[in-house]
Design a protein around this motif. Structure first.
Motif, PDB file in Angstrom:
ATOM      1  N   PHE A   1       1.100  -1.182   0.291  1.00 27.34           N
ATOM      2  CA  PHE A   1      -0.054   0.116   0.093  1.00 27.34           C
ATOM      3  C   PHE A   1       0.877   1.337   0.128  1.00 27.34           C
ATOM      4  CE2 PHE A   1       0.188  -1.802   3.965  1.00 27.34           C
ATOM      5  CZ  PHE A   1       1.122  -0.680   4.496  1.00 27.34           C
ATOM      6  N   SER A   2       0.244   2.590  -0.319  1.00 24.77           N
ATOM      7  CA  SER A   2       1.099   3.675  -0.276  1.00 24.77           C
ATOM      8  C   SER A   2      -0.222   4.606  -0.061  1.00 24.77           C
ATOM      9  CB  SER A   2       1.923   4.100  -1.881  1.00 24.77           C
ATOM     10  OG  SER A   2       0.444   4.216  -2.201  1.00 24.77           O
ATOM     11  N   ALA A   3       0.305   5.280   0.724  1.00 26.62           N
ATOM     12  CA  ALA A   3      -0.343   6.806   1.448  1.00 26.62           C
ATOM     13  C   ALA A   3       0.818   8.058   0.853  1.00 26.62           C
ATOM     14  CB  ALA A   3      -0.797   6.125   2.439  1.00 26.62           C
ATOM     15  N   ASP A   4      -0.093   8.913   1.075  1.00 24.51           N
ATOM     16  CA  ASP A   4       0.768  10.725   1.597  1.00 24.51           C
ATOM     17  C   ASP A   4      -0.011  11.292   2.423  1.00 24.51           C
ATOM     18  OD1 ASP A   4      -0.388  12.768  -0.667  1.00 24.51           O
ATOM     19  OD2 ASP A   4      -0.048  10.871  -1.839  1.00 24.51           O
ATOM     20  N   ILE A   5      -0.034  12.226   3.004  1.00 26.35           N
ATOM     21  CA  ILE A   5      -0.923  13.416   3.543  1.00 26.35           C
ATOM     22  C   ILE A   5      -0.925  14.775   3.423  1.00 26.35           C
ATOM     23  CG2 ILE A   5      -2.054  14.572   5.528  1.00 26.35           C
ATOM     24  CD1 ILE A   5      -1.787  11.630   7.241  1.00 26.35           C
ATOM     25  N   GLN A   6      -1.103  15.919   2.971  1.00 27.52           N
ATOM     26  CA  GLN A   6      -0.304  17.356   2.348  1.00 27.52           C
ATOM     27  C   GLN A   6      -2.020  18.202   3.880  1.00 27.52           C
ATOM     28  OE1 GLN A   6      -1.450  19.816  -0.816  1.00 27.52           O
ATOM     29  NE2 GLN A   6       1.115  19.642  -1.644  1.00 27.52           N
ATOM     30  N   ASN A   7      -0.705  18.766   4.407  1.00 26.07           N
ATOM     31  CA  ASN A   7      -1.657  19.898   4.890  1.00 26.07           C
ATOM     32  C   ASN A   7      -0.847  20.904   5.586  1.00 26.07           C
ATOM     33  OD1 ASN A   7       0.300  18.803   7.177  1.00 26.07           O
ATOM     34  ND2 ASN A   7      -1.095  17.375   8.033  1.00 26.07           N
ATOM     35  N   GLU A   8      -1.201  22.026   6.348  1.00 28.33           N
ATOM     36  CA  GLU A   8      -0.951  23.238   7.044  1.00 28.33           C
ATOM     37  C   GLU A   8      -0.356  21.979   8.634  1.00 28.33           C
ATOM     38  OE1 GLU A   8      -0.295  25.548   6.088  1.00 28.33           O
ATOM     39  OE2 GLU A   8      -1.541  25.690   4.199  1.00 28.33           O
ATOM     40  N   GLU A   9       1.244  22.084   8.652  1.00 30.88           N
ATOM     41  CA  GLU A   9       1.418  21.371   9.694  1.00 30.88           C
ATOM     42  C   GLU A   9       1.220  20.622  10.625  1.00 30.88           C
ATOM     43  OE1 GLU A   9       6.072  21.377  11.978  1.00 30.88           O
ATOM     44  OE2 GLU A   9       6.185  20.678   9.965  1.00 30.88           O
ATOM     45  N   THR A  10       0.724  21.728  11.429  1.00 30.67           N
ATOM     46  CA  THR A  10      -0.143  21.984  12.843  1.00 30.67           C
ATOM     47  C   THR A  10      -1.663  21.992  13.155  1.00 30.67           C
ATOM     48  OG1 THR A  10      -0.056  24.567  13.539  1.00 30.67           O
ATOM     49  CG2 THR A  10       1.778  23.219  13.723  1.00 30.67           C
ATOM     50  N   GLN A  11      -2.160  21.889  11.600  1.00 31.09           N
ATOM     51  CA  GLN A  11      -3.419  22.255  11.527  1.00 31.09           C
ATOM     52  C   GLN A  11      -3.739  20.385  11.373  1.00 31.09           C
ATOM     53  OE1 GLN A  11      -4.296  25.344  10.082  1.00 31.09           O
ATOM     54  NE2 GLN A  11      -3.389  26.693  11.787  1.00 31.09           N
ATOM     55  N   PHE A  12      -3.886  19.563  11.446  1.00 29.01           N
ATOM     56  CA  PHE A  12      -4.290  18.529  11.053  1.00 29.01           C
ATOM     57  C   PHE A  12      -5.989  18.265  10.574  1.00 29.01           C
ATOM     58  CE2 PHE A  12      -6.686  13.997  11.297  1.00 29.01           C
ATOM     59  CZ  PHE A  12      -5.400  13.393   9.813  1.00 29.01           C
ATOM     60  N   GLU A  13      -6.589  19.344  10.450  1.00 29.82           N
ATOM     61  CA  GLU A  13      -7.761  19.378  10.159  1.00 29.82           C
ATOM     62  C   GLU A  13      -7.949  19.764   8.467  1.00 29.82           C
ATOM     63  OE1 GLU A  13      -6.890  19.795  13.170  1.00 29.82           O
ATOM     64  OE2 GLU A  13      -8.818  21.980  13.248  1.00 29.82           O
ATOM     65  N   THR A  14      -6.582  20.405   7.881  1.00 27.78           N
ATOM     66  CA  THR A  14      -6.499  20.623   6.764  1.00 27.78           C
ATOM     67  C   THR A  14      -5.930  19.999   6.229  1.00 27.78           C
ATOM     68  OG1 THR A  14      -4.217  22.106   7.224  1.00 27.78           O
ATOM     69  CG2 THR A  14      -5.878  23.230   7.933  1.00 27.78           C
ATOM     70  N   SER A  15      -5.932  18.804   6.519  1.00 30.65           N
ATOM     71  CA  SER A  15      -4.634  17.607   6.010  1.00 30.65           C
ATOM     72  C   SER A  15      -5.633  17.014   4.409  1.00 30.65           C
ATOM     73  CB  SER A  15      -4.922  15.851   6.706  1.00 30.65           C
ATOM     74  OG  SER A  15      -4.278  16.613   7.933  1.00 30.65           O
ATOM     75  N   GLU A  16      -5.127  16.247   3.590  1.00 31.87           N
ATOM     76  CA  GLU A  16      -5.715  16.320   2.015  1.00 31.87           C
ATOM     77  C   GLU A  16      -4.844  14.537   2.434  1.00 31.87           C
ATOM     78  OE1 GLU A  16      -5.083  18.063  -0.606  1.00 31.87           O
ATOM     79  OE2 GLU A  16      -6.098  20.086  -0.540  1.00 31.87           O
ATOM     80  N   ILE A  17      -5.581  13.434   2.256  1.00 32.80           N
ATOM     81  CA  ILE A  17      -4.975  11.943   2.930  1.00 32.80           C
ATOM     82  C   ILE A  17      -5.509  11.443   1.410  1.00 32.80           C
ATOM     83  CG2 ILE A  17      -5.155   9.865   4.076  1.00 32.80           C
ATOM     84  CD1 ILE A  17      -6.021  12.135   6.596  1.00 32.80           C
ATOM     85  N   ARG A  18      -4.648  10.664   0.905  1.00 27.48           N
ATOM     86  CA  ARG A  18      -4.558   9.849  -0.395  1.00 27.48           C
ATOM     87  C   ARG A  18      -3.901   8.590  -0.301  1.00 27.48           C
ATOM     88  NH1 ARG A  18      -3.645  14.274  -2.206  1.00 27.48           N
ATOM     89  NH2 ARG A  18      -0.773  14.518  -1.793  1.00 27.48           N
ATOM     90  N   PHE A  19      -4.622   7.268  -0.527  1.00 25.73           N
ATOM     91  CA  PHE A  19      -4.058   5.693   0.086  1.00 25.73           C
ATOM     92  C   PHE A  19      -4.609   5.371  -1.090  1.00 25.73           C
ATOM     93  CE2 PHE A  19      -4.843   2.044   1.987  1.00 25.73           C
ATOM     94  CZ  PHE A  19      -4.620   1.606   2.306  1.00 25.73           C
ATOM     95  N   SER A  20      -3.907   4.259  -1.511  1.00 23.67           N
ATOM     96  CA  SER A  20      -3.902   3.291  -2.365  1.00 23.67           C
ATOM     97  C   SER A  20      -3.758   2.033  -1.728  1.00 23.67           C
ATOM     98  CB  SER A  20      -3.714   3.386  -3.595  1.00 23.67           C
ATOM     99  OG  SER A  20      -1.834   3.651  -3.824  1.00 23.67           O
TER     100      SER A  20
END
Length: 176
Positions: free
Chosen positions: A34-53
Motif C-alpha cells: 500500500f501507499s499513502a500520503d498527506i498534505q496539510n498545514e503542519e500544525t492543523q490536522f483538519e487541513t489534511s488531504e489524505i490519499r491512500f491506495s
C-alpha cells in the motif's frame, strides 16, 4: 502557512479488516502492499488531504486458498481491478486528538463516501531527527455497496460471509 508533505512509513503501518465468518466469528486480513500520503498545514490536522491506495493482490488473511478466492472474480477480481483507493474530502475535529475523516473509497470502480474515526497522535521527532505523525483509523463499510456480493448459504441458516467489513489502520507518516 506552507503546506507540509508526509509519506507513509510502511514498516510501521498496517491496513487491516475483519469480517464475520459463518455468522459468529471474525476473520482478519490485511493488505501487504500500500501507499499513502498527506498534505496539510503542519500544525492543523483538519487541513489534511489524505490519499491512500492498496494493491488488492496483496490481500493477506493467512490462508492462501481464501486469499486466492478473494482475488478471484467472486470478490475483488484483481485481474481487472488491481487497486483500491481512498481520498479524504473533509476532516472534522470531534474532541482533542479525535477526528472524523470523510472521503471517497473506490473498490472495483465503485466509489462510495465513507466515514472513518481517527485518533491523531500529533507531531513527534524520532531519534533520527525525522518529524512523524501517527493515526489510528476505524470504520465500517457494507461490502455489497462495492459489488462484493458473493456468498454461500449455510445449512443451519445464515450465510458464510458477513456484509459488514470493519476497517482498521495503524499508520505512521514521515514529513518529507
Amino acid at each position: 502557512m506552507a503546506k507540509a508533505n508526509w509519506a507513509i512509513d510502511p514498516t510501521h503501518s498496517e491496513i487491516g479488516f475483519k469480517v464475520k465468518h459463518m455468522m459468529f466469528t471474525n476473520v482478519s486480513g490485511k493488505f501487504d502492499s500500500f501507499s499513502a500520503d498527506i498534505q496539510n498545514e503542519e500544525t492543523q490536522f483538519e487541513t489534511s488531504e489524505i490519499r491512500f491506495s492498496a494493491e488488492v493482490k496483496s490481500i493477506n488473511t493467512g490462508n492462501s486458498d481464501r486469499d486466492n478466492h478473494l482475488r478471484s472474480a467472486d470478490f475483488f477480481d484483481t485481474d481487472t481491478f488491481g487497486t483500491l483507493t481512498f481520498k479524504s474530502t473533509s476532516i472534522t475535529k470531534v474532541n482533542e486528538g479525535q477526528y472524523e475523516i470523510k472521503g471517497d473509497l473506490t473498490i472495483k470502480d465503485v466509489t462510495q463516501n465513507i466515514s472513518l474515526g481517527a485518533e491523531y497522535s500529533g507531531l513527534m521527532k524520532d531519534p533520527w531527527g525525522n518529524t512523524r505523525i501517527g493515526l489510528s483509523l476505524n470504520g465500517s463499510i457494507n461490502r455489497k455497496n462495492f459489488g462484493l456480493t458473493w456468498n454461500a448459504a449455510l445449512e443451519t441458516g445464515g450465510v458464510l460471509v458477513g456484509e459488514d467489513i470493519k476497517l482498521s489502520a495503524e499508520v505512521q507518516f514521515v514529513k518529507q
